[in-house]
Design an enzyme around this catalytic site. Structure first.
Site, mmCIF file in Angstrom:
data_model
loop_
_atom_site.group_PDB
_atom_site.id
_atom_site.type_symbol
_atom_site.label_atom_id
_atom_site.label_comp_id
_atom_site.label_asym_id
_atom_site.label_seq_id
_atom_site.Cartn_x
_atom_site.Cartn_y
_atom_site.Cartn_z
ATOM 1 N N ASN A 44 0.860 -1.057 -0.030
ATOM 2 C CA ASN A 44 -0.015 -0.015 0.142
ATOM 3 C C ASN A 44 0.887 1.291 -0.018
ATOM 4 O OD1 ASN A 44 0.942 0.086 2.651
ATOM 5 N ND2 ASN A 44 -0.904 -0.057 3.525
ATOM 6 N N GLU A 76 1.333 4.094 7.576
ATOM 7 C CA GLU A 76 0.416 3.470 6.565
ATOM 8 C C GLU A 76 -0.157 4.795 5.660
ATOM 9 O OE1 GLU A 76 0.146 0.729 6.223
ATOM 10 O OE2 GLU A 76 -0.321 -0.449 8.042
ATOM 11 N N HIS A 87 3.370 2.020 2.167
ATOM 12 C CA HIS A 87 3.925 2.536 3.394
ATOM 13 C C HIS A 87 5.475 2.139 3.496
ATOM 14 C CE1 HIS A 87 3.241 -1.820 5.576
ATOM 15 N NE2 HIS A 87 4.555 -1.694 5.218
#
Ligand code: F6R
Length: 262
Positions: A135, A142, A137
């Protein structure tokens, strides 16, 4: 940013080890920031092999971990600290006292985050190794993490917990929270080296390198750093428009700014 597309995953590990070796040999003490996870296993194993062949000592290396899960048994094998001790520290001459990580069992986690932030800033990381989440990160920052964020307690995204379930192999559920260095903490390192391997990283890597700098892709913050290198294998690089060249050495690749890459 400097982008190196290695011929394959094994070469990516060797190129990463080349950079670590050069850093450790040229700096004393060598303050090395380590990411945990599958991507770093082969590069660190290669460093261990070279060390054991007598290529260099790690006795003057200080190790700082990026992050640690909250809620696992102290010293349990699934903690990042145990993984780094088992796979790297115990197999080299890094002194046990030279390994630093946040304490997820501290009674006051906020104070512990502040303590670790000060410790990392005071140590001045020379080379920070990074992986990238599917994603986007970095560490456990995050999507949505502030670019000026510092060390803090975070909730792990469902994507990260799903991705990392493989490490827990059904023994336990992946934790829901962790302590992580912030993006600003990471950017304070003198040199950043992000390694990405495998097709699951392709989309996030392309957005991090060629997209705009955005909190939604925390790894895009590398574009803001004056000395950031990305090493990718061909599958992780497959969605990059700019990745035409394959490199054999990390030291002959010129730096281009992230902005020019867009
Ligand atoms: C862990 C860390 C994470 C990992 C990332 C990639 O210390 O910093 O950001 O680097 O989740 O993990 P792997 O390498 O397992 O794909």
């Amino acid at each position: 940013m400097r982008l190196i597309v290695a011929p394959d995953r094994a070469s990516a590990a060797k190129l990463t080890a080349d950079i670590i070796e050069r850093f450790v040999k040229s700096t004393a003490p060598a303050v090395l920031g380590i990411a945990t996870g599958a991507t770093m296993e082969e590069p660190l194993a290669e460093v261990v092999r070279r060390h054991r062949r007598g290529a260099f000592s790690l006795a003057r290396t200080e190790i700082y971990l990026l992050d640690e899960y909250i809620g696992l048994e102290p010293g349990g094998r699934d903690t990042f600290r145990s993984a780094v001790d088992r796979r790297f520290v115990s197999r080299t001459d890094v002194p046990a006292a030279a390994v630093h990580s946040p304490d997820p069992h501290a009674t006051d986690l906020g104070a512990e985050c502040d303590r670790y932030e000060q410790e990392v800033r005071g140590a001045q990381i020379g080379l920070q190794l990074l992986g990238i989440g599917t994603n986007g990160h970095i560490a456990f920052n995050e999507p949505g993490s502030a670019l000026d964020g510092t060390t803090r307690v975070v909730e792990l995204s469902e994507q990260t917990r799903t991705d990392n379930a493989r490490f827990f192999a059904g023994r336990t559920e992946p934790p829901t929270t962790a302590i992580t260095q912030g993006i600003a903490t990471i950017l304070a390192a003198r040199e950043l080296l992000l390694v990405a391997c495998g097709p699951s990283k392709a989309c996030a890597l392309a957005r991090a390198i060629e997209g705009p700098v955005t909190e939604m892709i925390p790894a895009s913050a590398l574009q803001l750093h004056p000395n950031a290198t990305v090493i990718a294998d061909p599958s992780a690089a497959s969605e990059l428009a700019s990745a035409s060249a394959v490199h054999e050495s990390p030291f002959d690749v010129p730096m281009t700014s992230g902005v020019e890459n867009q």
